[in-house]
Motif scaffolding. Sequence first.
Motif, PDB file in Angstrom:
ATOM      1  N   GLN A 183       0.830  -1.211   0.000  1.00 22.81           N
ATOM      2  CA  GLN A 183       0.000   0.000   0.000  1.00 22.81           C
ATOM      3  C   GLN A 183       0.863   1.259   0.000  1.00 22.81           C
ATOM      4  N   ASP A 184       1.916   1.287   0.838  1.00 19.50           N
ATOM      5  CA  ASP A 184       2.806   2.453   0.871  1.00 19.50           C
ATOM      6  C   ASP A 184       3.458   2.675  -0.486  1.00 19.50           C
ATOM      7  N   TYR A 185       3.888   1.577  -1.109  1.00 18.90           N
ATOM      8  CA  TYR A 185       4.527   1.680  -2.419  1.00 18.90           C
ATOM      9  C   TYR A 185       3.547   2.228  -3.460  1.00 18.90           C
ATOM     10  N   GLU A 186       2.310   1.748  -3.424  1.00 17.55           N
ATOM     11  CA  GLU A 186       1.320   2.176  -4.414  1.00 17.55           C
ATOM     12  C   GLU A 186       0.918   3.634  -4.204  1.00 17.55           C
ATOM     13  N   LEU A 187       0.847   4.088  -2.945  1.00 19.93           N
ATOM     14  CA  LEU A 187       0.539   5.491  -2.682  1.00 19.93           C
ATOM     15  C   LEU A 187       1.662   6.396  -3.195  1.00 19.93           C
ATOM     16  N   ALA A 188       2.906   5.982  -2.947  1.00 17.66           N
ATOM     17  CA  ALA A 188       4.046   6.752  -3.440  1.00 17.66           C
ATOM     18  C   ALA A 188       4.071   6.774  -4.965  1.00 17.66           C
ATOM     19  N   SER A 189       3.763   5.630  -5.586  1.00 20.22           N
ATOM     20  CA  SER A 189       3.762   5.544  -7.048  1.00 20.22           C
ATOM     21  C   SER A 189       2.680   6.425  -7.657  1.00 20.22           C
ATOM     22  N   ALA A 190       1.521   6.500  -6.976  1.00 17.66           N
ATOM     23  CA  ALA A 190       0.422   7.334  -7.476  1.00 17.66           C
ATOM     24  C   ALA A 190       0.821   8.805  -7.490  1.00 17.66           C
ATOM     25  N   LYS A 191       1.493   9.253  -6.424  1.00 16.43           N
ATOM     26  CA  LYS A 191       1.945  10.647  -6.384  1.00 16.43           C
ATOM     27  C   LYS A 191       3.042  10.876  -7.415  1.00 16.43           C
ATOM     28  N   LEU A 192       3.940   9.916  -7.539  1.00 24.08           N
ATOM     29  CA  LEU A 192       5.018  10.034  -8.516  1.00 24.08           C
ATOM     30  C   LEU A 192       4.461  10.113  -9.934  1.00 24.08           C
ATOM     31  N   PHE A 193       3.403   9.362 -10.210  1.00 25.14           N
ATOM     32  CA  PHE A 193       2.784   9.375 -11.536  1.00 25.14           C
ATOM     33  C   PHE A 193       2.295  10.779 -11.894  1.00 25.14           C
ATOM     34  N   LYS A 194       1.653  11.463 -10.940  1.00 27.09           N
ATOM     35  CA  LYS A 194       1.148  12.820 -11.203  1.00 27.09           C
ATOM     36  C   LYS A 194       2.279  13.777 -11.537  1.00 27.09           C
ATOM     37  N   LEU A 195       3.366  13.678 -10.779  1.00 26.72           N
ATOM     38  CA  LEU A 195       4.497  14.569 -11.022  1.00 26.72           C
ATOM     39  C   LEU A 195       5.213  14.223 -12.325  1.00 26.72           C
ATOM     40  N   ALA A 196       5.289  12.927 -12.636  1.00 23.60           N
ATOM     41  CA  ALA A 196       5.907  12.511 -13.900  1.00 23.60           C
ATOM     42  C   ALA A 196       5.113  13.030 -15.087  1.00 23.60           C
ATOM     43  N   ILE A 197       3.785  12.929 -15.017  1.00 22.91           N
ATOM     44  CA  ILE A 197       2.930  13.434 -16.097  1.00 22.91           C
ATOM     45  C   ILE A 197       3.062  14.944 -16.228  1.00 22.91           C
ATOM     46  N   LEU A 198       3.145  15.642 -15.080  1.00 21.00           N
ATOM     47  CA  LEU A 198       3.278  17.101 -15.099  1.00 21.00           C
ATOM     48  C   LEU A 198       4.550  17.518 -15.839  1.00 21.00           C
ATOM     49  N   TYR A 199       5.679  16.931 -15.472  1.00 21.80           N
ATOM     50  CA  TYR A 199       6.945  17.331 -16.090  1.00 21.80           C
ATOM     51  C   TYR A 199       7.097  16.772 -17.502  1.00 21.80           C
ATOM     52  N   ALA A 200       6.591  15.574 -17.742  1.00 22.60           N
ATOM     53  CA  ALA A 200       6.636  15.025 -19.099  1.00 22.60           C
ATOM     54  C   ALA A 200       5.758  15.860 -20.032  1.00 22.60           C
TER      55      ALA A 200
END
Length: 322
Positions: A183-200
């Motif tokens: 769960q911790d990994y998936e929560l971190a990945s979800a936030k990382l996805f938003k930031l990756a999409i923003l910068y990409a």
Amino acid sequence: MKLIPAFFRLIRWPNLVFIVLTQALFYYGILLPVFKDYQAVPSLSQKFFWLMVIASVLIAAAGYIINDYFDVNIDMVNKPGRLVVDKVIKRRWAIVWHLVLSAVGILLSLLVSLQMGDIYIFVAGCINTLCVGALWLYSTTFKRKLLIGNVVISLLTAWTILVLFIANMRSWYQTKVMAEVKQDYELASAKLFKLAILYAGFAFIISLIREVVKDMEDMEGDARYNCRTMPIAWGIPVSKVFTGVWLVVLVGILCIVQFYVLQLGWWVSAVYCFALIVIPLLWLLYKLYKAQVTADYRLLSAVIKAVMLTGILSMMFFYFYH
């Protein structure tokens, strides 16, 4: 021009530094802090991260070489003073260097995939391999087609960020882990996805803008050798409107993002964004419609590259504010 400086000019070393800087800031400034916040462990270790960076740099360098290899005639018109292939480095050596750098970049990507042993890093490695083919097709075909080449390069620019997100993803099938860890990994990945999409997304749009501006700058040579770039196919006025619309879209997105940033109390970050990204983009929009000659478009291209740099450096704020 001596051989070694010519080689570094051929592989566009400042652009390669951009790639290293982008990926390093995303990894150390965003990816690691996000996972630390959730007390989760990223699957992409520092060793494998740097191998992915080297692979990205080698593939990009090979792409620049093959682009100049096929653009010798056009470059003799557009930038005769900066010509390297055939003038300093023979064509056969250019193709050899392209093949060597591409092969090593692919092998490193696949090596990381095999060592990490997860489906997502394997996908990232395969897409890196496809990037080599995309750069070849861009140089031989896409670059001379209406809009296709611009989109391909913009997607490849965005990929320098997305590759790190995908390489860090983890599949959980046939893996026994504690539910809390997952769960911790998936929560971190979800936030990382938003930031990756923003910068990409930022990378894609600003690269698309720059590619069209460069087409306006290189219009003379492209027209002589039957390229169908946007300024040639649709004319300068339509190309300016196209570029202007994307500038407005980018400014709008950045203003919306800063609205949320201010709610977090990140005042320094917001001031930085408005002063060094938004205002220069508005200046570009103003100067774009006044541009008339090649020198004007060359200046616009240089300023866009500077905005790309300030956009990349904004990742530092996530490290300090997270």
